[in-house]
Scaffold this motif. Structure first.
Motif, short mmCIF file in Angstrom:
data_model
loop_
_atom_site.label_atom_id
_atom_site.label_comp_id
_atom_site.label_asym_id
_atom_site.label_seq_id
_atom_site.Cartn_x
_atom_site.Cartn_y
_atom_site.Cartn_z
N THR A 56 0.82 -1.22 0.00
CA THR A 56 0.00 0.00 0.00
C THR A 56 0.85 1.26 0.00
N ALA A 57 2.15 1.14 -0.21
CA ALA A 57 3.06 2.26 0.04
C ALA A 57 3.03 3.35 -1.03
N LEU A 58 2.39 3.11 -2.16
CA LEU A 58 2.32 4.17 -3.17
C LEU A 58 1.06 5.02 -3.04
N TYR A 59 0.21 4.67 -2.07
CA TYR A 59 -0.92 5.53 -1.78
C TYR A 59 -0.46 6.72 -0.94
N GLU A 60 -1.37 7.69 -0.76
CA GLU A 60 -1.00 8.94 -0.12
C GLU A 60 -0.48 8.77 1.31
N GLY A 61 -0.95 7.76 2.02
CA GLY A 61 -0.55 7.57 3.41
C GLY A 61 0.93 7.33 3.59
N ALA A 62 1.62 6.87 2.56
CA ALA A 62 3.06 6.64 2.65
C ALA A 62 3.86 7.64 1.84
N ALA A 63 3.32 8.08 0.71
CA ALA A 63 4.09 8.95 -0.19
C ALA A 63 4.00 10.42 0.17
N LYS A 64 2.93 10.83 0.89
CA LYS A 64 2.74 12.23 1.22
C LYS A 64 3.29 12.51 2.62
N ILE A 65 3.97 13.64 2.77
CA ILE A 65 4.68 13.91 4.02
C ILE A 65 4.44 15.34 4.53
N PRO A 66 4.70 15.58 5.82
CA PRO A 66 4.74 16.96 6.32
C PRO A 66 5.97 17.68 5.74
N PHE A 67 5.81 18.94 5.41
CA PHE A 67 6.92 19.72 4.84
C PHE A 67 6.68 21.19 5.19
N ILE A 68 7.53 21.75 6.05
CA ILE A 68 7.32 23.09 6.58
C ILE A 68 8.62 23.90 6.40
N VAL A 69 8.48 25.15 5.98
CA VAL A 69 9.65 26.02 5.77
C VAL A 69 9.43 27.35 6.48
N LYS A 70 10.42 27.77 7.24
CA LYS A 70 10.40 29.10 7.84
C LYS A 70 11.63 29.88 7.36
N TRP A 71 11.38 30.97 6.68
CA TRP A 71 12.45 31.82 6.14
C TRP A 71 12.10 33.26 6.53
N PRO A 72 12.59 33.73 7.67
CA PRO A 72 12.21 35.07 8.15
C PRO A 72 12.43 36.15 7.11
N GLY A 73 11.41 37.01 7.00
CA GLY A 73 11.47 38.07 6.01
C GLY A 73 11.00 37.65 4.64
N ILE A 74 10.81 36.35 4.43
CA ILE A 74 10.38 35.82 3.14
C ILE A 74 9.03 35.13 3.28
N THR A 75 8.94 34.14 4.15
CA THR A 75 7.67 33.44 4.35
C THR A 75 6.80 34.20 5.34
N ASN A 76 5.49 34.06 5.17
CA ASN A 76 4.53 34.70 6.06
C ASN A 76 3.92 33.65 6.98
N ALA A 77 3.74 34.02 8.23
CA ALA A 77 3.21 33.10 9.22
C ALA A 77 1.86 32.53 8.78
#
Length: 447
Positions: A306-327
């Motif tokens: 079942t690893a090619l379904y979203e539960g395995a292939a999709k992940i958390p991904f967060i970026v903080k770049w002060p002055g560039i990204t907005n909260a």
């Protein structure tokens, strides 16, 4: 380092946190942010408190609220070693013959009888493949790696791929316990007190580095967590919390593992703030694949089949770049962890186009200018069983292809649980995506 050259490997590093500072080197305007990468092992997309309040992750929740969240982030292969090979090189793991996780430290390739494709898969990352640690090292960075490597034994460890300082058991895919002794060979056991949790052991080193860092020289810090991979041994202080939440069995331990990672993230972010470098810090947080446990409403887990379904292939991904990204911003661009390599290159002034074989694309323009990312599709490849490839299109069609010639098609923006197979009702879409998939496989000589 350009495609025609190879940096002499000297050292290792993932959450990704990128800390900005200016360098007084040959170019006064040269931008050399410190880079801290926190990369969690087997963390599900919905296993964070800001998406699922059943999980206690106050530090990551706060971090996410101050950052840019990519809601459609994927790995190139939902498997430990291939995912890591793609991360560090920016190349699709299938292009460098990583189809399964590394097994033997003594043989270059492994074969599995259960693999229908019968593809030999590498047991280590060859030195000729350039990592982002090598590129940043050439740019004047000190480079540091703590935690899980799983891309080969010591002879192919992170210290041979651009990392100056390394604290890792490089061939180990997971510990035998998160309390000492951590590994069957006793690695690190004589360095810690009896009750030291493994995540805390590595976090201590990351915090010490940040506190003692030379601000005149940028650094790359990669913390690649062993957590939350099995064996499910949670940090003791969080076990009662998850029992009270109604968790049962191994999920109690798993929840406590997740909270241990959150506690680690909080300590690292606090250390960055206390070192007065927070305003110059870009932070990226990601996972190498989905969870061992169901991640409702997503379908599938990292388990075979079942690893090619979203539960395995999709992940958390967060970026903080002060002055560039907005909260609190969210971006629906379809991205992959192979994009991290070219993104880091562009941030420090390199040109990703100068590097051969990259499947990843720089996200700098997406992050800074909210510009769309041009790519025909995202490709995943896995060779454990009959399930071997899938395509995710920018309009959210996803095709899963099987070696027996059968297909599954989902429109995941409308069907995130992948319950409605559209193969029979959308034959033209199947044909179009299958042709793209065939061309991509042919590029890498896949069967």
């Amino acid at each position: 380092m350009k495609a025609s050259s190879k940096i002499i490997p000297l050292g290792l590093l993932m959450i990704i946190s990128i800390v900005g500072c200016n360098s007084n080197s040959t170019q006064e305007t040269e931008y050399k942010p410190n880079i801290v990468v926190l990369f969690v092992d087997d963390l599900g997309y919905y296993d964070l408190g800001f998406r699922n309040p059943d999980y206690y992750t106050p530090n990551i929740d706060k971090f996410a609220s101050e950052s840019l969240i990519f809601t459609e982030a994927y790995v190139p292969s939902p498997t430990c070693s291939p995912s890591r090979a793609g991360l560090y090189t920016g190349k699709h793991p299938a292009s460098i013959e990583f189809y399964r996780h590394c097994t033997s430290p003594n043989e270059e390739y492994n074969m599995w009888d259960t693999d229908v494709a019968q593809l030999p898969s590498r047991n280590w990352l060859p030195h000729e493949h350039i990592t982002y640690a090598e590129v940043l090292k050439e740019r004047g960075y000190s480079t540091h790696f703590y935690g899980k490597w799983h891309l080969g034994p010591d002879a192919y460890g992170p210290q041979t791929q651009g990392f100056d300082e390394v604290c890792s058991n490089p061939h180990a895919g997971h510990p035998k316990s998160y309390y000492p002794p951590y590994f069957p060979d006793g690695k690190f056991s004589d360095e810690v007190e009896e009750d030291k949790y493994l995540t805390d052991f590595f976090t201590d080193k990351a915090v010490d580095l940040i506190k003692s860092g030379n601000k005149a020289k940028p650094f790359l810090l990669q913390l690649s967590y062993q957590n939350v991979h099995a064996p499910n041994v949670g940090k003791k202080e969080f076990l009662d919390l998850y029992k009270q939440k109604g968790f049962e069995g191994n999920l109690i331990e798993y929840g406590a593992q997740v909270s241990a990672v959150d506690q680690s993230v909080g300590r690292i972010l606090d250390a960055i703030r206390d070192a007065a470098i927070e305003d110059n810090t870009i932070v990226l947080f990601a996972s190498d694949q989905g969870s061992l446990f169901p991640n409702t409403p997503l379908r599938g887990t990292k388990q075979v089949g079942t690893a090619l379904y979203e539960g395995a292939a999709k992940i958390p991904f967060i970026v903080k770049w002060p002055g560039i990204t907005n909260a609190g911003d969210k971006d629906e661009t379809h991205i992959q962890t192979t994009d991290i390599f070219p993104t880091l290159l562009e941030i420090v002034g390199e040109k990703p186009d100068d590097f051969e074989g990259l499947e990843g694309k720089s996200l700098v323009n997406v992050i800074k200018n909210k510009q769309p990312l041009t790519r025909e599709a995202l490709y995943f490849y896995r060779s454990y069983d009959s399930q071997y490839a899938s395509v995710l299109r920018s309009d959210n069609y996803k095709l899963i292809a099987y070696r027996n010639g059968e297909y599954e098609l989902y429109k995941v923006d409308e069907d995130i649980s992948e319950e409605n197979n559209l193969v029979k009702t959308k034959p033209d879409v199947v044909k179009e995506l299958a042709e793209l998939l065939f061309n991509w496989e042919s590029k890498y000589g896949l069967k």
